[in-house]
Design a protein around this motif. Structure first.
Motif, PDB file in Angstrom:
ATOM      1  N   VAL A  38       0.870  -1.171   0.000  1.00 26.61           N
ATOM      2  CA  VAL A  38       0.000   0.000   0.000  1.00 26.61           C
ATOM      3  C   VAL A  38       0.910   1.224   0.000  1.00 26.61           C
ATOM      4  N   GLY A  68     -11.672  -7.626  -3.603  1.00 22.34           N
ATOM      5  CA  GLY A  68     -10.859  -6.416  -3.474  1.00 22.34           C
ATOM      6  C   GLY A  68     -10.875  -5.780  -2.101  1.00 22.34           C
ATOM      7  N   PHE A  88      -2.706   0.576  -4.208  1.00 20.26           N
ATOM      8  CA  PHE A  88      -2.317  -0.766  -3.779  1.00 20.26           C
ATOM      9  C   PHE A  88      -1.753  -1.507  -4.982  1.00 20.26           C
ATOM     10  N   ALA A 101      -7.349   2.844  -4.066  1.00 21.57           N
ATOM     11  CA  ALA A 101      -8.054   2.231  -2.944  1.00 21.57           C
ATOM     12  C   ALA A 101      -8.689   3.296  -2.061  1.00 21.57           C
ATOM     13  N   LEU A 115      -9.062  -1.590   3.309  1.00 23.83           N
ATOM     14  CA  LEU A 115      -9.130  -0.762   2.116  1.00 23.83           C
ATOM     15  C   LEU A 115     -10.027  -1.457   1.109  1.00 23.83           C
ATOM     16  N   ARG A 116     -10.801  -0.685   0.379  1.00 28.05           N
ATOM     17  CA  ARG A 116     -11.616  -1.236  -0.697  1.00 28.05           C
ATOM     18  C   ARG A 116     -10.961  -0.833  -2.013  1.00 28.05           C
ATOM     19  N   LEU A 117     -10.576  -1.830  -2.822  1.00 25.86           N
ATOM     20  CA  LEU A 117      -9.917  -1.509  -4.087  1.00 25.86           C
ATOM     21  C   LEU A 117     -10.954  -1.061  -5.104  1.00 25.86           C
ATOM     22  N   LYS A 118     -10.586  -0.045  -5.892  1.00 24.02           N
ATOM     23  CA  LYS A 118     -11.505   0.452  -6.921  1.00 24.02           C
ATOM     24  C   LYS A 118     -11.210  -0.276  -8.229  1.00 24.02           C
TER      25      LYS A 118
END
Lengths: 459, 469
Positions: A38, A68, A88, A101, A115-118
């Motif tokens: 990260v 994700g 990330f 993220a 974290l939420r990955l986009k």
């Protein structure tokens, strides 16, 4: 010396209680695709001066769900720092995959963040599955998986360790037996059966904004049961989420040591002395008084003799469910009594409180939560919002405003909530006066600040 | 002004450093060699110095300090100057305050005992009387209203303990306002700022003009800065010295208001008066229904006006000079109204609470000041405040902490330090095994249990048979 080591090694081999090279390599191949980096920028506010500085940082991130969801150690989010521009990456070189993220709300019972990955397309990433096993024994060997530093190209790496100590209170905590390089912190940990039993953790001290379980300075193993619930139900995106799940009684307690029992002529069986009753609170409503000794909370005997027992009690109350009516057995002046109390919702803490940054004056303010009120010893008649940050070069900084100042009125509009402050700012901005008077509290005293907004530059 | 420090702590610390400093200073002098300034100004400087130097006093008080839970005595070093032939000496309160004995070394290097006549922490002025029969050289006091920035001045005293030192500079600013809100050390006067070198040990020494008149009392320096020193204007000191010689102390009125300059609220120069920024709860001003935000325009009919911070000290002084225990009319503007409010003044009392050591339990405690009462949100002035806890003592093992306010002992509410001392002595004499204290720490209260017998147990039983070598 060497002989005895060899002998020891032989014994372990016989019991299967060690890692074979093949087993580690297998685990490495399984786990490393889910271990990423990260990279993020940090905005750090100096709590004394309000000065804001920025720097770049990186941390180990672990994919914990294929769609994700990434878990990292909670050091990313501490008091006075705010991460942004979070990216990330997984894999190396041409294989590298890169995601923007979003940070989710930090849990307050374990020092990790999510974290939420986009991604435009649905993701199906390699991820780490944790075992809920919580039966690690003292001296059990474990293997840690991490990545070396930037200068070593973040290459994946393995380290062996042992469970050096197990703390029982206020929750089971496993300590590792050696120092861990930074690149392993947040990385997965396996036991000799190959189960992923947790991640390498480090708790924050309270001064760093740690939670009630803070035990800082020693590498730990966070067992999966501490965070699995967040993987199953990831925290929300917003900071506004309240602590509605937590019950609250509103007392501060200290353990009934044998000395206290002797002084009051009570049995030396432990208990919790009510030292402070917060007002208003469910405890006040129920009639609890300082000096009462709690010996049973809704069927659970309280036998506290140590300070650490207080935390167990806090946890017991927190998890009892808000709105629940409970029976508390106490000793008052040596006589047993029963008290019924309806638990409340734990008041919002400063960490959960919303902030607002005004567009003109350079002030970021926050509501005065109960914990702040207690920490600063503010009586209920002090109503206002507390300054969190002062933007460098802003009219507020020119007026010598500092973090910690409590704004009680803004431009002659009384202010007691962040919303009222926002409204006051809006009204002042609509009028565009040459100067704005702020009535505020600084420490125990009150006083005025005069802001001179620069309308032509800002609006 | 947070970096501003009084020399107080430094003075104490310097005692230990003094020897080392002296050696260093000698080396530095040797290296610097000899520089001569030219002509008439040099003669003027020497003349001025000669008029004051004979009356210069090097002061070595033995001060009582309460530190780490113990009462200790330390030797400090400061400066002073003789102001009358019968031996009154002017110096700083922070030099001679809390001292048990004061040794003075005069310009002829003879040592003379002195008694403390009185001190005034609000202005940092203290007065000594030398115990000697012989007539003494003394200084001429000037007029600090008639000074100008740029004017040449000399500072005399004992920087870092080096007695009989003279340094030269100019007045940098005649009326420097040092924010009194935080340190609360100089609410009633502005300061003379000078670039004449002032170091720890110069405290209490004279700031002298070229006529050889004392125009200020050197008292502070800005640490980390180059030659930014501050002196109390001599006119302020004169009034305080007179009061101390007459009454032993300066009596002041208190009404419980804090003031801010008009600029804190508005830049409009037509708005006259001074902003009332704060009202102490439980104060005469609060009784009189004064409010923060009121603009005070007159006291007993005399207009007051403070556009800038430098204008505040004279107004604070006017209020504090009001007769004690009498009604005064405060005229305030509140919105569009003008109100005349009657305020009954009170005695301002002591600047700091007295302290006492409780050796059997290993801690020190003091009388609460009004400021501490307010910070602690106490409903009234009750209890005593723990000022220090000895490592390894009974109080420490009971986890009594510095800053704790002791509210009760064995369920009896503590009224003040004398009351607590009586209860403590009774508990110690009765050898009570366990003593319960209820203490307030910030917003929280907790119970503290003192177990007395743990140290009462002698290492060797006293009345055992046989003998002990």
């Amino acid at each position: 010396m060497w002989n005895s080591l060899l002998l020891l090694s032989a014994v372990l081999t016989a019991t299967g209680d060690f890692f074979s090279q093949a087993a580690l390599e297998r685990a490495y191949n399984d786990l490393t695709p889910a271990i990423g980096i990260v990279r993020y920028s940090l905005e750090i506010t100096d709590p004394a001066s309000g000065e804001v500085s920025r720097r770049d940082n990186n941390a180990l991130g672990l994919v914990v769900a294929p769609d994700g969801l990434v878990m990292a150690l909670g050091h990313m989010v501490i008091e006075n720092t705010q991460p942004f521009n979070i990216v990330f990456t997984l894999g190396h070189g041409s294989e590298e995959r890169r995601f923007d993220a979003t940070l989710l709300k930090k849990p307050d019972d374990v020092n990790v963040v999510f974290l939420r990955l986009k991604s435009d397309a649905p993701l199906d990433l390699p991820y780490v599955r944790f075992s809920k096993a919580n039966d690690l024994a003292l001296a059990a060997p474990v293997a840690l998986f991490g990545r070396l530093g930037d200068t070593l190209d973040f290459v994946h790496a393995i380290q062996e360790a042992r469970i050096a100590a197990i703390l029982e209170k206020p929750r089971t905590t496993y300590c590792l037996d050696q120092n861990v390089r930074f690149g392993y912190v947040g990385g997965p940990v396996i036991d000799t059966a190959g189960r992923v039993v947790g991640v390498v953790g480090f708790d924050l001290s309270r001064a760093e904004g740690g939670d009630v379980y803070s035990r800082s300075g020693h590498p730990l193993l966070y067992q999966a049961e501490l965070f699995q619930k967040y993987i199953d139900n990831p925290p929300s995106l917003t900071e506004e989420q309240s602590a509605e799940d937590y019950a609250w009684l509103g007392v501060f307690t200290q353990p009934l040591t044998d000395d206290f029992a002797e002084y009051w002529g009570l049995p030396k069986e432990g208990g919790l002395i009510v030292s402070t009753v917060v007002a208003p609170s469910p405890a006040v409503d129920a009639g609890l008084l300082p000096g009462d000794v709690i010996i049973d909370f809704d069927g659970t005997p309280i036998r506290s003799k140590l300070d650490s027992d207080v935390l167990s009690f806090t946890k017991l109350v927190r998890e009892a469910g808000p709105g629940r009516e409970v029976t508390i057995r106490i000793l008052r002046d040596g006589q047993p009594r029963e008290i019924r109390a309806r638990l409340g919702v734990r008041p919002r803490t400063a960490r959960d409180a919303g902030e607002y940054e005004d567009p003109v004056f350079g002030l970021t303010v926050r509501e005065i939560t109960t914990d702040i009120r207690i920490a600063l010893n503010l009586s209920e008649d002090v109503q206002g919002v507390i300054v969190r940050r002062v933007r460098s070069g802003s009219p507020a900084q020119l007026a010598n405003m500092r973090p910690g100042v409590i704004i009680m009125s803004f431009g002659d509009y009384p202010v007691s909530t962040v919303d009222e402050f926002r409204e006051a700012v809006d009204k002042v901005v609509a009028r565009k006066p040459a100067e704005v008077s702020i009535f505020a509290r600084v420490g125990p005293a009150t006083g005025f600040f005069r802001l001179e907004p620069r309308w032509q530059n800002n609006q | 002004m947070r970096t501003l420090n009084t020399e107080k702590r430094q003075v104490v610390r310097n005692v230990r450093k003094a020897a080392a400093c002296a050696a260093l200073a000698l080396l530095a002098v040797a290296a610097a060699g000899c520089v001569t300034a030219g002509g008439g100004s040099e003669r003027a400087v020497i003349r001025a110095k000669n008029r004051v130097a004979p009356a210069l006093v090097h002061i070595r008080p033995v001060k009582e300090v309460y530190a780490r839970g113990k009462r200790e005595e330390v030797v400090a070093i400061g400066s002073g100057f003789i102001i009358s032939p019968d031996g009154y000496v002017c110096t700083n309160e922070h030099v001679i305050g809390q001292s048990r004995a004061v040794a003075c070394i005069l310009s002829d290097r003879n040592e003379v005992e002195a008694e403390v006549v009185g001190v005034d922490p609000y202005t940092d002025i203290g007065v000594l009387k030398l115990k000697t029969e012989r007539p003494l050289p003394y200084v001429t006091l000037g007029d600090s209203e008639k000074i100008e920035s740029g004017q040449t001045v000399l500072a005399l005293g004992s920087p870092h303990g080096l007695a009989r030192s003279v340094s030269l500079g100019i007045i940098s600013v005649t009326d420097r306002h040092l924010d009194a809100a935080e340190a609360r050390t100089s609410p009633f006067n502005n300061w003379i700022q000078t670039d004449a070198a002032i170091n720890p040990g110069n405290s209490g020494g004279p700031l002298v003009n070229l006529r050889g008149e004392v125009i200020g009392v050197n008292a502070r320096m800005l640490r980390g800065a180059e030659n930014v020193g501050f002196a109390i204007p001599i006119n302020v000191a004169k009034e305080v010295i007179d009061a101390i010689i007459r009454d032993g102390r300066v009596r002041r009125s208190w009404v419980g208001i804090s003031l801010q300059e008009m600029m804190a609220k508005t830049d409009d120069p037509t708005q006259r008066g001074v902003v009332i920024s704060d009202i102490d709860p439980l104060s005469p001003a609060s009784e009189a229904a004064l409010r923060p935000g009121d603009v005070l325009v007159a006291v007993n009919g005399t207009p007051v006006d403070a556009r800038f911070p430098e204008d505040l000290p004279p107004i604070r002084k006017r209020i504090t000079d009001l007769p004690i225990g009498e009604k005064a009319v405060f005229t305030v503007r509140r919105g569009d109204e003008t109100l005349d409010l009657e305020v009954l003044t009170e005695d301002a009392g002591e600047f700091r609470g007295t302290e006492r050591e409780f050796p059997d339990w290993g801690f020190t405690a003091g009388e609460l000041t009004l400021d501490q009462v307010r910070r602690a949100q106490l409903p009234a002035r009750v209890g005593v405040i723990v000022s220090g806890v000895q490592v390894g003592g009974i109080a420490a093992s009971a986890r009594l902490d510095q800053g704790d306010i002791i509210l009760e002992m064995d369920n009896e509410a503590i009224e003040n330090l004398a009351h607590f001392t009586r209860l403590y002595q009774a508990a110690v004499e009765a050898r009570k095994g366990l003593v319960l204290l209820r203490v307030k720490r910030g917003a929280l209260t907790r119970f503290v249990l003192i177990r007395q017998e743990s140290t009462a147990t002698p290492l060797l039983p006293e009345d055992t048979d046989g003998h002990v070598e």
